[in-house]
Design a protein around this motif. Structure first.
Motif, PDB file in Angstrom:
ATOM      1  N   ASP A  10       0.876  -1.164   0.000  1.00 17.68           N
ATOM      2  CA  ASP A  10       0.000   0.000   0.000  1.00 17.68           C
ATOM      3  C   ASP A  10       0.917   1.218   0.000  1.00 17.68           C
ATOM      4  O   ASP A  10       2.140   1.080  -0.048  1.00 17.68           O
ATOM      5  N   GLY A  11       0.348   2.396   0.057  1.00 16.79           N
ATOM      6  CA  GLY A  11       1.167   3.605  -0.001  1.00 16.79           C
ATOM      7  C   GLY A  11       2.205   3.681   1.098  1.00 16.79           C
ATOM      8  O   GLY A  11       3.344   4.076   0.873  1.00 16.79           O
ATOM      9  N   GLN A  12       1.827   3.273   2.301  1.00 15.48           N
ATOM     10  CA  GLN A  12       2.746   3.336   3.431  1.00 15.48           C
ATOM     11  C   GLN A  12       3.899   2.343   3.268  1.00 15.48           C
ATOM     12  O   GLN A  12       5.059   2.688   3.465  1.00 15.48           O
ATOM     13  N   LEU A  13       3.593   1.114   2.905  1.00 20.03           N
ATOM     14  CA  LEU A  13       4.653   0.114   2.685  1.00 20.03           C
ATOM     15  C   LEU A  13       5.525   0.494   1.502  1.00 20.03           C
ATOM     16  O   LEU A  13       6.727   0.256   1.517  1.00 20.03           O
ATOM     17  N   LEU A  14       4.919   1.089   0.491  1.00 15.61           N
ATOM     18  CA  LEU A  14       5.674   1.506  -0.688  1.00 15.61           C
ATOM     19  C   LEU A  14       6.768   2.487  -0.300  1.00 15.61           C
ATOM     20  O   LEU A  14       7.891   2.406  -0.797  1.00 15.61           O
ATOM     21  N   GLN A  41      -2.706   5.052  -8.222  1.00 10.89           N
ATOM     22  CA  GLN A  41      -3.474   3.881  -8.626  1.00 10.89           C
ATOM     23  C   GLN A  41      -3.985   3.063  -7.434  1.00 10.89           C
ATOM     24  O   GLN A  41      -5.010   2.390  -7.543  1.00 10.89           O
ATOM     25  N   PHE A  42      -3.279   3.110  -6.303  1.00 11.69           N
ATOM     26  CA  PHE A  42      -3.769   2.417  -5.107  1.00 11.69           C
ATOM     27  C   PHE A  42      -5.167   2.920  -4.751  1.00 11.69           C
ATOM     28  O   PHE A  42      -6.024   2.157  -4.315  1.00 11.69           O
ATOM     29  N   ARG A  47      -3.500  -3.410  -7.120  1.00 10.61           N
ATOM     30  CA  ARG A  47      -2.854  -4.320  -6.171  1.00 10.61           C
ATOM     31  C   ARG A  47      -1.419  -4.512  -6.621  1.00 10.61           C
ATOM     32  O   ARG A  47      -1.150  -4.765  -7.794  1.00 10.61           O
ATOM     33  N   TYR A  48      -0.501  -4.380  -5.675  1.00  9.08           N
ATOM     34  CA  TYR A  48       0.926  -4.588  -5.927  1.00  9.08           C
ATOM     35  C   TYR A  48       1.387  -5.559  -4.853  1.00  9.08           C
ATOM     36  O   TYR A  48       1.425  -5.211  -3.672  1.00  9.08           O
ATOM     37  N   VAL A  49       1.666  -6.791  -5.256  1.00  8.48           N
ATOM     38  CA  VAL A  49       1.951  -7.863  -4.310  1.00  8.48           C
ATOM     39  C   VAL A  49       3.370  -8.364  -4.521  1.00  8.48           C
ATOM     40  O   VAL A  49       3.744  -8.739  -5.635  1.00  8.48           O
ATOM     41  N   PHE A  60       7.078 -10.274  -7.954  1.00  9.88           N
ATOM     42  CA  PHE A  60       5.938  -9.393  -7.683  1.00  9.88           C
ATOM     43  C   PHE A  60       4.933  -9.485  -8.819  1.00  9.88           C
ATOM     44  O   PHE A  60       5.257  -9.915  -9.923  1.00  9.88           O
ATOM     45  N   ILE A  61       3.708  -9.092  -8.503  1.00  9.28           N
ATOM     46  CA  ILE A  61       2.644  -8.989  -9.497  1.00  9.28           C
ATOM     47  C   ILE A  61       1.901  -7.687  -9.233  1.00  9.28           C
ATOM     48  O   ILE A  61       1.697  -7.295  -8.088  1.00  9.28           O
TER      49      ILE A  61
END
Length: 115
Positions: A10-14, A41-42, A47-49, A60-61
């Protein structure tokens, strides 16, 4: 013993972990631009996994609802995969990431492909 973890960004983890691409350098304009785009885009459901093995990213996907895809597609009700990357083949990394995407799509009531 190998430990594999799926991390939904998410934005924070990014901000802490960062996005990942072998061609990106964290101080480059393109890397910063990609992270800015991801933040935007979040908010639209992107979704960015990341797949992490023993504290190291091994894949990652990145996917979103087709209606919000940055690609030109007409696929309302489907998921669009923007990018899939794994560090090695034959280890099941891609399978795990694709399965995460499929499970998410089913949970969200998306249509199934008939390929």
């Amino acid at each position: 013993m190998t430990h594999i973890e799926i991390v939904e960004m998410d934005g924070q983890l990014l901000e802490g972990i960062g996005s990942f691409c072998l061609r990106s350098k964290k101080k480059s304009g393109s890397y910063k631009g990609k992270n800015k785009w991801l933040h935007q885009q979040f908010e639209k459901g992107l979704r960015y996994v990341q797949l992490v093995q023993d504290h190291q990213q091994v894949g990652f996907i990145e996917y979103t609802d087709a209606e919000y895809s940055s690609r030109v597609v007409h696929a309302e009700g489907y998921i669009m995969i923007h990018c899939l990357w794994v560090s090695a083949v034959g280890k099941g990394y891609g399978t795990q990431l694709l399965q995460k995407c499929i499970d998410d799509a089913k949970q969200r009531g998306k249509k199934e492909s008939r390929c």
